[in-house]
Each structure stands twice: as C-alpha cells, then as structure tokens.
Design an enzyme around this catalytic site. Sequence first.
Site, PDB file in Angstrom:
ATOM      1  N   PHE A 120      88.363  27.485  50.650  1.00 61.70           N
ATOM      2  CA  PHE A 120      87.572  28.685  50.353  1.00 61.70           C
ATOM      3  C   PHE A 120      86.917  29.155  51.641  1.00 61.70           C
ATOM      4  O   PHE A 120      86.237  28.391  52.320  1.00 61.70           O
ATOM      5  CB  PHE A 120      86.488  28.402  49.297  1.00 61.70           C
ATOM      6  CG  PHE A 120      85.637  29.616  49.010  1.00 61.70           C
ATOM      7  CD1 PHE A 120      86.051  30.564  48.085  1.00 61.70           C
ATOM      8  CD2 PHE A 120      84.442  29.824  49.687  1.00 61.70           C
ATOM      9  CE1 PHE A 120      85.280  31.703  47.840  1.00 61.70           C
ATOM     10  CE2 PHE A 120      83.664  30.961  49.452  1.00 61.70           C
ATOM     11  CZ  PHE A 120      84.090  31.897  48.524  1.00 61.70           C
TER      12      PHE A 120
ATOM     13  N   ASP B 281      85.884  25.494  59.170  1.00 63.81           N
ATOM     14  CA  ASP B 281      84.880  26.239  58.419  1.00 63.81           C
ATOM     15  C   ASP B 281      83.873  25.228  57.887  1.00 63.81           C
ATOM     16  O   ASP B 281      84.138  24.522  56.914  1.00 63.81           O
ATOM     17  CB  ASP B 281      85.564  27.020  57.282  1.00 63.81           C
ATOM     18  CG  ASP B 281      84.568  27.838  56.470  1.00 63.81           C
ATOM     19  OD1 ASP B 281      83.352  27.612  56.613  1.00 63.81           O
ATOM     20  OD2 ASP B 281      85.021  28.694  55.691  1.00 63.81           O
TER      21      ASP B 281
ATOM     22  N   LYS C  11      75.448  29.562  55.463  1.00 61.54           N
ATOM     23  CA  LYS C  11      74.626  28.991  54.382  1.00 61.54           C
ATOM     24  C   LYS C  11      73.255  28.418  54.793  1.00 61.54           C
ATOM     25  O   LYS C  11      72.259  29.084  54.673  1.00 61.54           O
ATOM     26  CB  LYS C  11      75.444  27.972  53.597  1.00 61.54           C
ATOM     27  CG  LYS C  11      76.560  28.663  52.797  1.00 61.54           C
ATOM     28  CD  LYS C  11      77.045  27.866  51.621  1.00 61.54           C
ATOM     29  CE  LYS C  11      77.798  28.742  50.630  1.00 61.54           C
ATOM     30  NZ  LYS C  11      79.230  28.853  50.867  1.00 61.54           N
TER      31      LYS C  11
END
Length: 382
Positions: free
Chosen positions: A129, A213, A242
């Site tokens: 993702f 990532d 995040k």
Amino acid sequence: MTISDAFLTHNYARQPVEFVRGEGARLWDAEGNEYLDLQTGLAVNSVGHCHPAVVAAIREQAGRLIHVGNLFYTDPMVRLAERLATVSALGDGTRVFFTNSGTEAVEAALKCARKRRRAGKIISVHRGFHGRTYGALSATPQESKQAPFAPLVPGFEAVEPTAEAITAAVDSGTAALILEPVQGESGVYALDADTLRAARAACDAHGAALIFDEIQCGLGRTGDLWAWQHAGVQPDAVTVAKALSGGLPVGALVAGPEMADVFAAGDHGSTFAGGPVQCAAGLAVLDIVTDEALLARVRASGERLTARLAELPAVREVRGRGYMQAIELEGIDAMALVGRALKEQRLVLNATSPTTVRLLPPLVITEEELDDAVTRLAELIS
Ligand SMILES: *Cc1c(COP(=O)(O)O)cnc(C)c1O
C-alpha cells in the site's frame, strides 16, 4: 454530540464516536468516557496524543510564523531536513523533499525515479500500500482500491513479495522497486530479510532505485528507528509521513546520494510542504522517537505483546514486531470486534480485513496501559 454524515462523503466507515480530547495513550469522547488508543490515528500519534513537547513546539512556532512557502528558507525546515538526512543514514549527500502526506511523498519518489531513468517501469509488490493518488495508487496492487479508478498510470508492474519474483522482474528497464519492509494497511506482513536482500541485489545489478516506503513502519514503530535495520538492507530513498509531525499533515522523501540530485528547480513542488509549524513539530517528534531507550522498550515490550496475543483464544496467528502487530482471528468477525471493543471496552483498535485486527499502540504507552489493553481484548474475545 456532533455525529452526522449529512455533509460528508461516504468513503470512510466511521465509528459512531466523537472524540474531544487526548493525552498520551488515552482519548475522551464527548460524553466523558475514557478510551485506550491502540490505533493512534493509523500510526500517526506515535508519541501519544498532545505530547507536551509537540504541543509546545506547535504553539511557539504558530505564534511566530505559519507560512511563507518554498521560495524562502525557514529555520524549522532546514533543521528538520538535516535531522531526517542524518538519522536516515543513507549516506553523504542525502537530501529531503517535503510533502503534506504519505501519498505525496510516494509521488515524489516515483517522479524522482522516473526522471532518473526516463520511461523506466516501476515495480511494486502484492499486498503493498502506497497511497491513493494516481501514481501511488498505481503502485498499490489491490483490486478493490484500483479497479474503480482505472485506467491507472502506465508503466507499473506488480510481483509477489518474494526474492525469486523480485529478482526475475527487475531489469535494465526498471526505474524503481518500491516496497514496505513491513506491509501495514494490508494487515502487517513483514517481508523477510532474504526478500529485502534480493531486492537490494536486483536493484544494484540493474541500476534501479530501491525505495522503501516507511510511512507506517518507520520512525520507531517496529522498535528500530527504520524497519529496514532489522534486515540490514538500505534503500536508495525512503518515504516517511504519518508519525513525523505528531498529527499535523506532513510527509517527506528522503533521497540518498543516488537520488538526491535528480530534481532540478521547477521539476516538482508543493505550496504548503515543509511549513515551519509542521517542521517544528517534526523536530520535537524526532527527538522523542530516536531515543535508544524508548526503542529498546518498544522492542522488549513488543515481544511480550506478541506472546500475550498468541495466548488469546480464537487468535490463530500474530504478525509483526514492536508496536506494529496484527492478530488473525478464527470464528470472530474482526470488524464487529473492533466496534464492540470501542463500545464495551473503550479500546480503540483497527480491522484491516474481516479476520484481521491491527494494533498500533503509541510508542510511549506504559506497560500497565498495554497490559490493560490486552486484558480488555481478552475479555471481548472470551
Ligand atoms: C498511510 C500510508 C501511505 C499514504 O499516506 P497518506 O498520508 O494517507 O497519503 C503510503 N504508504 C504507506 C506504507 C502507508 O501506510
């Protein structure tokens, strides 16, 4: 109470709770109920809610300067770039491009890799993702997320997250291989060290960029500052977002020496990115999450968490490490469990599939709070 969908699009399955306050690992709703948060806004509130150092940094900077844009320098931006480049340890000459979100950090990485190797293909792995904008979505090989929005960006290819598949796919026409060392959104699947080593070797052999990532698994979440440290494999660039600014919108592409000088003036940009308030918050967060004593606690306590979760009835698998873990349930609907956890046990969790519950406690949670959370979970399952 302010719970209404009347003017909100229907793309989120929101729980019927209105949160009004947070402190550390705790949240309070509008009726005054206290909750334990093992979801942390999806791996964002790693230093807990309203950490005093983060709040102070935001307050101080907001009263001084909020925005000037990227045609000038600000002290927080320059210092956060230096700090990210240093702690990523990707090598001399590492540079940082700031964004406002994770998906934009991925876009920057993909554009950088494409400019470095013109028209090269981008390879990602199944269950990965990387975000919801078109480039990042094109690197997110999940049918349910991609299909409604086809056609996607051309030149993307998805392979199994195995050493063999990656080795076979990367060639001299590959611009980049992007992957999460620990896959988060799909339910916490750590790629094994062999796979990461094969990824590094394949990219080295063909001059492709290896992009990790670490938007979810980085910044201490697994008990190492970076999840790649577990395998001892370094990328050419890393995306972060995040947890970086304690809850403010932020992201960054940290480009190691192979990629740091690809962008030239005018190639890429973002109006808000690298703003002084989010960068001041980021500096405060990095001071906390780079503390070796904190990381050691997350590793040790993460092991205890794994052991306790494995003993719960109906749990047939525990995945992940540190404070990024998931349980695979048998005979219990994970979505329903998450709803009941909120209502009956005041425990905030997240389900990534009908059988999977993900646990993302804040890195600063106390041992007692974490024990309490598992006890509440055990209560629900039994
Ligand atoms: C959340 C996430 C993204 C997207 O970040 P946004 O800030 O939601 O755009 C990308 N990659 C990974 C690994 C993520 O967990």
